[in-house]
Design a protein around this motif. Sequence first.
Motif, short mmCIF file in Angstrom:
data_model
loop_
_atom_site.label_atom_id
_atom_site.label_comp_id
_atom_site.label_asym_id
_atom_site.label_seq_id
_atom_site.Cartn_x
_atom_site.Cartn_y
_atom_site.Cartn_z
N UNK A 134 53.51 37.71 26.08
CA UNK A 134 54.29 36.64 25.48
C UNK A 134 53.80 35.28 25.93
N UNK A 135 54.01 34.30 25.09
CA UNK A 135 53.69 32.90 25.36
C UNK A 135 54.30 32.46 26.68
N UNK A 136 53.53 31.70 27.46
CA UNK A 136 54.03 31.14 28.71
C UNK A 136 53.90 29.63 28.65
N UNK A 137 54.78 28.95 29.36
CA UNK A 137 54.76 27.50 29.39
C UNK A 137 53.40 26.96 29.83
N UNK A 138 52.76 27.61 30.81
CA UNK A 138 51.47 27.11 31.29
C UNK A 138 50.36 27.26 30.24
N UNK A 139 50.59 28.07 29.21
CA UNK A 139 49.62 28.24 28.13
C UNK A 139 49.95 27.36 26.93
N UNK B 233 46.10 29.00 21.57
CA UNK B 233 45.14 29.52 20.60
C UNK B 233 43.89 30.09 21.27
N UNK B 234 43.59 29.62 22.48
CA UNK B 234 42.41 30.09 23.20
C UNK B 234 42.68 31.27 24.12
N UNK B 235 43.95 31.56 24.39
CA UNK B 235 44.32 32.65 25.31
C UNK B 235 44.01 33.99 24.65
N UNK B 236 43.25 34.84 25.36
CA UNK B 236 42.88 36.16 24.82
C UNK B 236 43.44 37.29 25.66
N UNK B 237 43.53 37.07 26.99
CA UNK B 237 43.88 38.15 27.91
C UNK B 237 45.23 37.91 28.55
N UNK B 238 45.91 38.99 28.90
CA UNK B 238 47.25 38.89 29.47
C UNK B 238 47.24 38.49 30.93
N UNK B 239 46.12 38.71 31.62
CA UNK B 239 46.07 38.43 33.06
C UNK B 239 44.64 38.18 33.51
N UNK C 221 53.81 36.24 20.46
CA UNK C 221 53.14 37.26 21.28
C UNK C 221 51.74 37.52 20.75
N UNK C 222 50.90 38.06 21.63
CA UNK C 222 49.55 38.50 21.29
C UNK C 222 49.34 39.85 21.95
N UNK C 223 48.28 40.54 21.56
CA UNK C 223 47.93 41.80 22.19
C UNK C 223 46.63 41.62 22.97
N UNK C 224 46.64 42.05 24.20
CA UNK C 224 45.46 41.94 25.06
C UNK C 224 44.40 42.94 24.58
N UNK C 225 43.16 42.48 24.37
CA UNK C 225 42.11 43.39 23.89
C UNK C 225 41.63 44.39 24.93
N UNK C 226 41.93 44.16 26.21
CA UNK C 226 41.48 45.07 27.27
C UNK C 226 42.48 46.20 27.48
N UNK D 162 64.23 28.11 23.61
CA UNK D 162 63.95 29.19 22.67
C UNK D 162 64.22 30.51 23.37
N UNK D 163 64.83 31.42 22.66
CA UNK D 163 65.08 32.75 23.24
C UNK D 163 63.76 33.46 23.47
N UNK D 164 63.69 34.25 24.51
CA UNK D 164 62.44 34.97 24.83
C UNK D 164 62.00 35.87 23.68
#
Length: 55
Positions: A22-27, A32-38, A11-16, A4-6
Motif C-alpha cells: 500500500x501507498x506510504x506517506x514517504x512515497x 509512480x517510481x516505486x516498484x518493490x515493497x521493501x 496499492x501495487x504488487x511487488x514483482x519479487x 483517507x481510509x487505509x
Amino acid sequence: MKGVKKADLPTKTCPVCNRPFTWRKKWERVWDEVKYCSDRCRGGARKRDGDAPRS
C-alpha cells in the motif's frame, strides 16, 4: 477528522514476492517510481538479475 481510509489507499504488487503493498506517506512524491515493497525485495531483484549465466 481529515484523511483517507487505509482501504482507499492505492496499492501495487511487488514483482519479487508478488504481494500487494500500500501507498506510504514517504512515497508520496515518487509513488509512480516505486516498484518493490521493501529494501529486501529491491536487493533480491538485483541479485536475481545478477545470477543469470554470462555468455
